[in-house]
Design an enzyme around this catalytic site. Structure first.
Site: not given
Length: 365
Positions: A100, A196
């Site tokens: 991410c 995330c």
């Protein structure tokens, strides 16, 4: 004098809020950017993105900055989530926060910020960046208990050259004090954990929506004896102790009690769909002093020296472990540790350091 424009990724938490505040105080023109990266079920109890956006707007109002909301859900699904599922399907345990960062926060977000005319981007990560002898170095944060350089090891020179980490030299407790003094209501907001952008939802329930359960045997590694069954190899990771449902199995004549009776995941046979377990935390099958890493990424663009003493983290929550790089090429590297490491896990990242400088790393094979 304005230093220029910086776009700060605002999550609704205290760290990114204080990062924005500090940059404004330093004379930057600050624009806040709130990223929406997940849409599958953002109205359920585990997704906090609506409340996070409310918090971002409130903070921006107090600090006096504009905020833009941008949707990167398509990029996240394609670049991060698809890879996350592929890795679990292959029996590995990926770290989506690392992907991410490299694919969304420092790629899609960076590209967007540059289009807005920004000179720099900033985040509330606990890490540092400095220019040294013409190259940018990624550094550990001053607050060692919060250091996040491990999750940023895939950043390259181009990305670091555009990045500011305002919290590099500040301790977490100080960050909360700054927020409180400024009247930011997020001063006491709980830190987010979990995957995330997916939040703290029950992991097995979440994964089973995308990867259907597939029952198989749990066997003892030492002799192949069947001890029970599992719902799917993807729900288990090396070194896992909870959720095996085979507790209390003792051999006749064995003394009972104590931690040595616990069962731990020691391996997976993907072809036969068998989960292998061992008894005892310090079983030899859980200890290794070397690993091979692939998908290498070096911050400087140059591989580290072989037969040189470094430290490495084979997972986020471990102390730095002395090691040396036995060999390294474009495809993979072999790292040997001074002491055996517990439960080295395929799919997790091993990250190499020279003192405070993060050199980069790779994914454990």
């Amino acid at each position: 004098m304005s230093k220029g424009t910086v776009v700060v990724g605002l999550s609704g938490g205290v760290d990114s809020s204080v990062a924005a505040l500090l940059l404004k105080r330093q004379g930057w023109k600050v624009i806040g950017l709130f990223m929406k990266n997940w849409e599958d079920d953002d109205n359920d109890e585990y997704c906090s993105s609506r409340q996070d956006l409310v918090d971002v707007m409130s903070v921006a109002d107090v600090i006096g900055i504009d905020v833009e909301v941008v949707n990167f859900a398509a990029e996240y699904r394609e670049r991060v989530f698809a890879e996350f599922l592929r890795e679990y399907q292959a029996g590995r345990t990926p770290n989506p926060d690392i992907l991410c960062n490299s694919e969304i926060k420092f790629k899609a977000f960076l590209d967007h910020a540059l289009q807005l005319g920004a000179e720099k981007i900033a985040t509330g990560h606990y890490a540092g960046v400095r220019e040294f002898n013409g190259e940018y170095q990624l550094l550990k944060a001053e607050d060692g208990t919060k250091d996040q350089s491990y999750f940023l090891y895939r950043l390259n020179q181009a990305q670091l050259s555009k990045t500011l980490f305002p919290l590099a030299d500040i301790y977490k407790r100080e960050v909360r004090k700054i927020a409180e003094a400024e009247g930011l209501h997020v001063a006491t907001k709980k830190d987010s954990t979990g995957i995330c952008f997916i939040g703290e939802r029950p992991f097995k329930d979440f994964l089973s929506r995308y990867l259907p359960p597939k029952q198989g045997e749990i066997r003892r590694l030492d002799d192949g004896k069947v001890l029970g069954s599992h719902d799917g190899l993807m729900y288990h990771t090396i070194g896992q102790r909870k959720g095996l449902h085979i507790g209390g199995l003792k051999e006749k004549g064995q003394a009972g009690g104590g931690d040595h009776d616990a069962w731990f995941v020691a391996g997976k046979d993907m072809e036969k769909n068998v989960l292998y377990v061992v008894q005892g935390h310090d079983h030899p099958a859980l200890l290794r002093d070397d690993l091979i890493a692939e998908q290498l990424s070096w911050v400087s663009g140059q591989a580290p020296h072989t037969h040189w003493v470094y430290t490495a983290k084979p997972r986020y929550r471990t102390a730095d472990q002395p090691c040396e790089v036995e060999r390294v090429d474009g495809e993979s590297c072999e790292i040997r540790f001074a002491e055996p490491q517990w439960a080295l896990t395929p799919g997790q990242s091993v990250v190499l350091y020279e003192s405070r400088v993060c050199l980069g790393g790779g994914v454990i094979r």
